[in-house]
Design an enzyme around this catalytic site. Structure first.
Site, short mmCIF file in Angstrom:
data_model
loop_
_atom_site.label_atom_id
_atom_site.label_comp_id
_atom_site.label_asym_id
_atom_site.label_seq_id
_atom_site.Cartn_x
_atom_site.Cartn_y
_atom_site.Cartn_z
N LYS A 1 -29.24 17.64 43.83
CA LYS A 1 -29.60 16.13 44.13
C LYS A 1 -28.89 15.72 45.27
O LYS A 1 -29.15 14.94 46.08
CB LYS A 1 -29.59 15.36 42.81
CG LYS A 1 -29.56 13.93 42.78
CD LYS A 1 -29.15 13.55 41.73
CE LYS A 1 -27.93 13.58 41.10
NZ LYS A 1 -26.84 13.00 41.90
N THR A 2 -27.58 15.82 44.96
CA THR A 2 -26.49 15.47 45.73
C THR A 2 -26.76 15.89 47.29
O THR A 2 -26.55 15.13 48.47
CB THR A 2 -25.16 15.44 45.81
OG1 THR A 2 -24.95 14.93 44.14
CG2 THR A 2 -23.81 15.06 46.46
N ASP B 1 -28.75 6.59 44.10
CA ASP B 1 -28.51 7.95 43.45
C ASP B 1 -28.99 7.47 41.87
O ASP B 1 -28.35 6.52 41.38
CB ASP B 1 -27.03 8.19 43.77
CG ASP B 1 -26.68 9.47 43.20
OD1 ASP B 1 -27.39 10.56 42.89
OD2 ASP B 1 -25.57 9.82 43.00
N GLU B 2 -28.98 8.85 41.36
CA GLU B 2 -29.18 8.53 39.89
C GLU B 2 -29.91 7.27 39.30
O GLU B 2 -29.55 6.73 38.44
CB GLU B 2 -27.77 8.48 38.86
CG GLU B 2 -26.83 9.72 39.49
CD GLU B 2 -26.88 10.91 38.58
OE1 GLU B 2 -28.11 11.15 37.90
OE2 GLU B 2 -26.18 11.83 38.89
N GLN C 1 -33.30 13.20 32.32
CA GLN C 1 -31.76 12.98 32.12
C GLN C 1 -31.43 11.43 32.04
O GLN C 1 -30.40 10.96 32.06
CB GLN C 1 -30.82 13.45 33.19
CG GLN C 1 -31.10 14.89 33.40
CD GLN C 1 -30.24 15.87 34.28
OE1 GLN C 1 -29.01 15.78 34.28
NE2 GLN C 1 -30.67 16.11 35.40
N ARG D 1 -26.58 22.44 31.10
CA ARG D 1 -25.15 22.71 31.49
C ARG D 1 -24.91 23.92 31.24
O ARG D 1 -23.47 24.41 32.41
CB ARG D 1 -24.00 22.03 30.43
CG ARG D 1 -24.29 20.53 30.18
CD ARG D 1 -24.39 19.74 31.37
NE ARG D 1 -25.82 19.45 31.88
CZ ARG D 1 -26.23 19.26 33.19
NH1 ARG D 1 -25.18 18.98 34.11
NH2 ARG D 1 -27.45 18.84 33.41
#
Length: 669
Positions: free
Chosen positions: A48-49, A240-241, A270, A621
């Site tokens: 994503k980043t 973002d997010e 998420q 994770r």
């Protein structure tokens, strides 16, 4: 500005970037998408980043000026990391962009244009402590007795209630009902307090943290010329997010992106922060609020094995149809073993299994302790694993707070029990006495000295003389209403210690004066109460109070001696919320029983969807190995325990997605 791939190659000196070679197909499609409303659904571990960073670089390569791009993030660290990477790609310094948190950009906008809504340029910002102090002064001016009732929220928890209502734009009654049920009976008082607090801030020309969003939205709504200025300036808005936005933040983005050149990057699966105000509907309704939205899915996962991702996809499949965006994580890595589901008899056996498996991973497989994480829904679920690791001398770090027996409310209750058991323990007395209103260390010492003298003169037990007039005369005026209940509670606990088991004594202590204190002292009262109740299960191991209290002190000493520095090789213990964005070679997810995860409150309210998303975050994770474990018996439910069932999140998964491990009673497996 519309552009195609053959558009200008950026400002003079702009280094050539081979976007096609540096990005996978999904990332490339999102990064090079034509301007317009774009929703990028970036699955866990999909880059994503990287996508956002390259989008900024791509816009620059197409002739967009740095000051025409607004990058909104949730942490300054995230913004700095992205813009630093943009600098590496483009040579442009971060200072040439408007990039930062919603609150940081809001402050910048208000400092420049706040006068348009009557906010003087020289306004100052209150920090958290100052905001609570001003609220306290305001409430006491309205009702000087409000904070003297210990079951009423103190200034900190009251501020949390008002803050959440402001960020979600829900009524205070709804906010209390949803998140702070302990204050239901007095929630009708809160609107007047909120109005008086807002008035006091205006009089003093100050703003608090939430005002940076509220007033920024007001600026964009009530000052059309300012809104137009920002719309003209920020021709591209990147967020973002996005799934973590609250109502205010989503409305700010909508106002800034009235031209619809907005890219929102996030993952509906998420969205796990509703208790902080995040609104799941923001990402779900983005296409409706921005007609013509093009959705890009980034689903190639570079983190986990195919088997772990198959289980994660199984979690997504279980979501209600039509209430989420369809997506399927695809693995970039080679095949490996399936995740394991482990049923233990109780919390202790669960902890023993994990300890033995960790030893095997380290000794036989060469796994670093730093690459092992134990995740849990709530702090109280981690008590037994902390005890097991401490006894074994295994270094661990709790990255979501402090160790169980060091948490403030746990220490308070233990001090209460210690003092009743041994009234000569002045340190324990100090800790509990200063919880009373307006009693500080010196006041506590004076009360103790008088009570000790009276006990000696009257040849009575220390606790029995506390209610006497001589002692009461030394009690601060504000604490005198509490004093009878405080003294009665100590006497009840003392009687329980004489006639009952430690577990029953702990339960009585929780239900006593301290339980009322807890309700007013903490906004997260319900969660802290759950943690205190975990002590009941721990106390069931003991027949004598002295053994129970001694063991806690010994355990605290052991864990304190083994404090590890951040760079030390140590197992990570953390709540799932705190683990979001992190990854580990091996993940143990504990307490996967209905009522523990999903939690009892979520089940009773018929709202387990956010809990399921939290489960999805937890399983994603893990890079190499994943263990899902649950106890068959809840050890804190009283003598004999209470039978538990596996979490519905396990039961709804196809059984071919995991391998069941059976623990033999000799702890072989």
């Amino acid at each position: 500005m519309d552009f195609e791939l053959d558009a200008p190659s950026g400002p003079p000196g702009f280094p050539p970037i081979d976007f096609r070679a540096l990005l996978n197909d999904e990332q490339f499609a999102a990064v090079t998408a034509p301007p317009g409303p774009i929703l990028v659904l970036a699955g866990a571990g999909s880059g994503k980043t990287r996508t956002l960073t390259y989008r900024v670089a791509y816009l620059i390569s197409q002739g967009v000026q740095p000051w025409e791009i607004l990058l909104l993030t949730f942490t300054n660290k995230a913004a700095k990391e992205m813009l630093h990477r943009v600098q590496e790609l483009t040579g442009l310094e971060p200072g040439r962009f408007w990039g930062g948190t919603f609150h940081g950009i809001g402050h910048r906008a208000l400092r420049m244009h706040g006068e348009a809504i009557g906010l003087p340029k020289n306004f100052t910002i209150l920090d958290a402590d100052e905001s609570e102090t001003l609220l306290k002064q305001t409430v006491e001016a309205e009702d000087k007795m409000f904070f003297k009732d210990k079951t009423n929220p103190r200034p900190g928890p009251l501020f949390s209630v008002l803050s959440l209502a402001r960020n979600t734009q829900l009524s205070l009654a709804e906010t209390v009902s949803d998140q702070f049920p302990q204050y239901a009976e007095i929630s009708h008082r809160f609107p007047a307090f909120a109005a008086a607090y807002a008035k006091k801030k205006r009089e003093q020309n100050v703003v608090d943290y939430d005002d940076l969003l509220e007033l920024w939205l007001k600026l964009l709504t009530d000052a059309p010329e300012v809104a137009q200025h920002f719309a003209n300036r920020f021709r591209h808005v990147l967020v973002d997010e996005y799934q973590d936005t609250n109502t205010l933040q989503a409305q700010i983005v909508d106002k800034l992106a009235a031209h619809h050149r907005v890219m929102a990057v996030g993952d509906d699966a998420q969205c796990i922060y509703s208790w902080r105000g995040a609104d799941f509907e923001n990402i779900m309704t983005f296409p409706e609020r921005h007609p013509g939205t093009v959705i890009h899915r980034i689903e190639t996962n570079y983190r986990s094995t195919p088997q772990i991702l198959a289980l994660a996809n199984g979690v997504l499949e279980a979501q209600p149809k039509g209430r989420h965006f369809e997506k399927e994580l695809r693995a970039h890595r080679a095949n490996s073993q399936k995740p394991f589901v482990v049923q233990a008899m109780d919390d202790r056996e669960q902890a023993d299994f994990i300890l033995k498996r960790i030893r095997s991973l380290v000794d036989d497989d060469g796994v670093s302790l730093n690459e092992i994480a134990i995740l849990y829904r709530s702090h109280f679920l981690a008590l037994e694993i902390q005890l097991a690791l401490s006894r074994a001398g295994m270094p661990y770090q709790i990255t979501s707070g402090v160790k169980f027996f060091e948490r403030q409310h746990i220490r308070d209750l233990i001090a209460l029990l210690r003092f009743v058991y041994n009234p000569a323990d002045e340190q324990a007395w100090q800790r509990i006495a200063i919880l009373l209103p307006k009693i500080g260390e010196k006041g506590a010492q004076k009360i103790y000295a008088v009570a000790r003298e009276n006990a000696q003169l009257l040849r009575k037990n220390f606790i029995d003389v506390l209610p006497t007039d001589d002692v009461l005369s030394k009690v601060a005026k504000d604490a005198r209403d509490d004093w009878p209940n405080f003294c009665t509670s100590l006497q009840q606990i003392a009687e329980a210690m004489q006639n009952r088991k430690p577990a029953e004594t702990v339960e009585i202590a929780i239900d006593s004066w301290y339980g009322d204190y807890l309700k007013g002292a903490y906004a997260d009262y319900v969660d802290r109460l759950e943690e205190l109740k975990a002590l009941i299960g721990f106390a069931q191991r003991f027949d004598e109070t002295q053994d129970f209290l001694a063991q806690i002190v010994l355990l605290n000493g052991e864990t304190s001696e083994r404090r590890v520095e951040p760079e030390t090789d140590a197992i990570k213990l953390t709540t799932i919320h705190q683990a979001k964005g992190l990854e580990y070679d091996v993940v143990f997810l504990i307490g996967l029983a209905d009522g523990q995860f999903p939690g009892r409150r979520a089940i009773e309210n018929g709202d387990v969807e956010e809990e399921r998303r939290l489960f999805y975050v937890a399983v994603t994770r893990a890079r190499n190995e994943l263990y899902l474990s649950y106890p068959k018996i809840a050890s804190r439910a009283g003598p004999g325990g209470m039978m538990l069932t596996p979490s519905r999140f396990i039961l709804e998964l196809p059984t071919d997605l995991y391998e069941a491990l059976r623990i033999k009673r000799n702890y072989g497996w």
